[in-house]
Design a protein around this motif. Sequence first.
Motif, mmCIF file in Angstrom:
data_model
loop_
_atom_site.group_PDB
_atom_site.id
_atom_site.type_symbol
_atom_site.label_atom_id
_atom_site.label_comp_id
_atom_site.label_asym_id
_atom_site.label_seq_id
_atom_site.Cartn_x
_atom_site.Cartn_y
_atom_site.Cartn_z
ATOM 1 N N VAL A 48 0.825 -1.206 0.000
ATOM 2 C CA VAL A 48 0.000 0.000 0.000
ATOM 3 C C VAL A 48 0.860 1.258 0.000
ATOM 4 C CG1 VAL A 48 -1.660 1.318 1.344
ATOM 5 C CG2 VAL A 48 -1.906 -1.155 1.154
ATOM 6 N N ALA A 49 1.876 1.252 0.864
ATOM 7 C CA ALA A 49 2.716 2.438 1.009
ATOM 8 C C ALA A 49 4.067 2.017 1.559
ATOM 9 C CB ALA A 49 2.070 3.461 1.939
ATOM 10 N N GLY A 65 -3.228 10.090 -2.527
ATOM 11 C CA GLY A 65 -4.079 11.226 -2.201
ATOM 12 C C GLY A 65 -4.993 10.987 -1.015
ATOM 13 N N ARG A 66 -5.101 9.737 -0.579
ATOM 14 C CA ARG A 66 -5.968 9.418 0.561
ATOM 15 C C ARG A 66 -5.177 8.914 1.767
ATOM 16 N NH1 ARG A 66 -9.548 5.377 0.240
ATOM 17 N NH2 ARG A 66 -8.336 4.155 -1.258
ATOM 18 N N PHE A 67 -4.111 8.168 1.519
ATOM 19 C CA PHE A 67 -3.308 7.582 2.595
ATOM 20 C C PHE A 67 -1.971 8.303 2.688
ATOM 21 C CE2 PHE A 67 -5.109 2.952 2.566
ATOM 22 C CZ PHE A 67 -6.401 3.469 2.636
ATOM 23 N N THR A 68 -1.461 8.391 3.912
ATOM 24 C CA THR A 68 -0.152 8.991 4.141
ATOM 25 C C THR A 68 0.636 8.123 5.110
ATOM 26 O OG1 THR A 68 -1.055 11.227 3.842
ATOM 27 C CG2 THR A 68 1.097 11.033 4.910
ATOM 28 N N LEU A 80 0.114 4.916 9.344
ATOM 29 C CA LEU A 80 -0.586 5.017 8.078
ATOM 30 C C LEU A 80 -1.883 5.771 8.350
ATOM 31 C CD1 LEU A 80 -0.477 4.215 5.062
ATOM 32 C CD2 LEU A 80 -1.972 2.289 5.647
ATOM 33 N N GLN A 81 -1.913 7.026 7.920
ATOM 34 C CA GLN A 81 -3.127 7.821 8.037
ATOM 35 C C GLN A 81 -3.989 7.536 6.819
ATOM 36 O OE1 GLN A 81 -4.203 10.002 10.536
ATOM 37 N NE2 GLN A 81 -6.101 10.024 9.336
ATOM 38 N N MET A 82 -5.202 7.076 7.067
ATOM 39 C CA MET A 82 -6.101 6.687 5.987
ATOM 40 C C MET A 82 -7.336 7.571 6.028
ATOM 41 S SD MET A 82 -5.754 2.538 6.202
ATOM 42 C CE MET A 82 -6.637 2.426 7.746
ATOM 43 N N ASN A 83 -7.527 8.348 4.995
ATOM 44 C CA ASN A 83 -8.672 9.243 4.891
ATOM 45 C C ASN A 83 -9.574 8.828 3.729
ATOM 46 O OD1 ASN A 83 -7.573 10.836 6.985
ATOM 47 N ND2 ASN A 83 -6.419 12.073 5.523
ATOM 48 N N SER A 84 -10.773 9.348 3.739
ATOM 49 C CA SER A 84 -11.730 9.058 2.658
ATOM 50 C C SER A 84 -11.813 7.563 2.377
ATOM 51 C CB SER A 84 -11.329 9.815 1.384
ATOM 52 O OG SER A 84 -11.277 11.207 1.605
ATOM 53 N N LEU A 85 -11.965 6.805 3.430
ATOM 54 C CA LEU A 85 -11.950 5.351 3.293
ATOM 55 C C LEU A 85 -13.131 4.854 2.464
ATOM 56 C CD1 LEU A 85 -10.757 4.484 6.873
ATOM 57 C CD2 LEU A 85 -9.663 3.696 4.769
#
Length: 114
Positions: A48-49, A65-68, A80-85
């Motif tokens: 994933v990253a 653009g969604r995960f950092t 792992l910051q996960m947004n807009s899941l």
Amino acid sequence: QVQLVESGGDFVQAGGSLRLSCAASGISFSLNPARWYREPPGKQREEVASVTSTGRTNYADSVKGRFTISRDNAKNTIYLQMNSLKAEDTAVYYCNAGWAATYWGQGTQVTVSS
């Protein structure tokens, strides 16, 4: 002995956010690359990253653009910051570390309801 311990997995609604953590012992994230993988139900594990020892990051197209991915050297922990899941992000997420990707955590479940 190297140990990676993930935490932060949960059940969340689509559009929500989660932050996964991976705390390491026996290996230094400041000296080794680290990665997050995931294994969706019935599918193969996928990367994933990743973050290199120098801090360079890379992401799968599906999460850009969604995960950092980030790293706290003082805590020897990666995140792992996960947004807009999305529902398709549902998977067991694994932390991985080492130059040969040798070390794995036990995984943490992320479930996203649509």
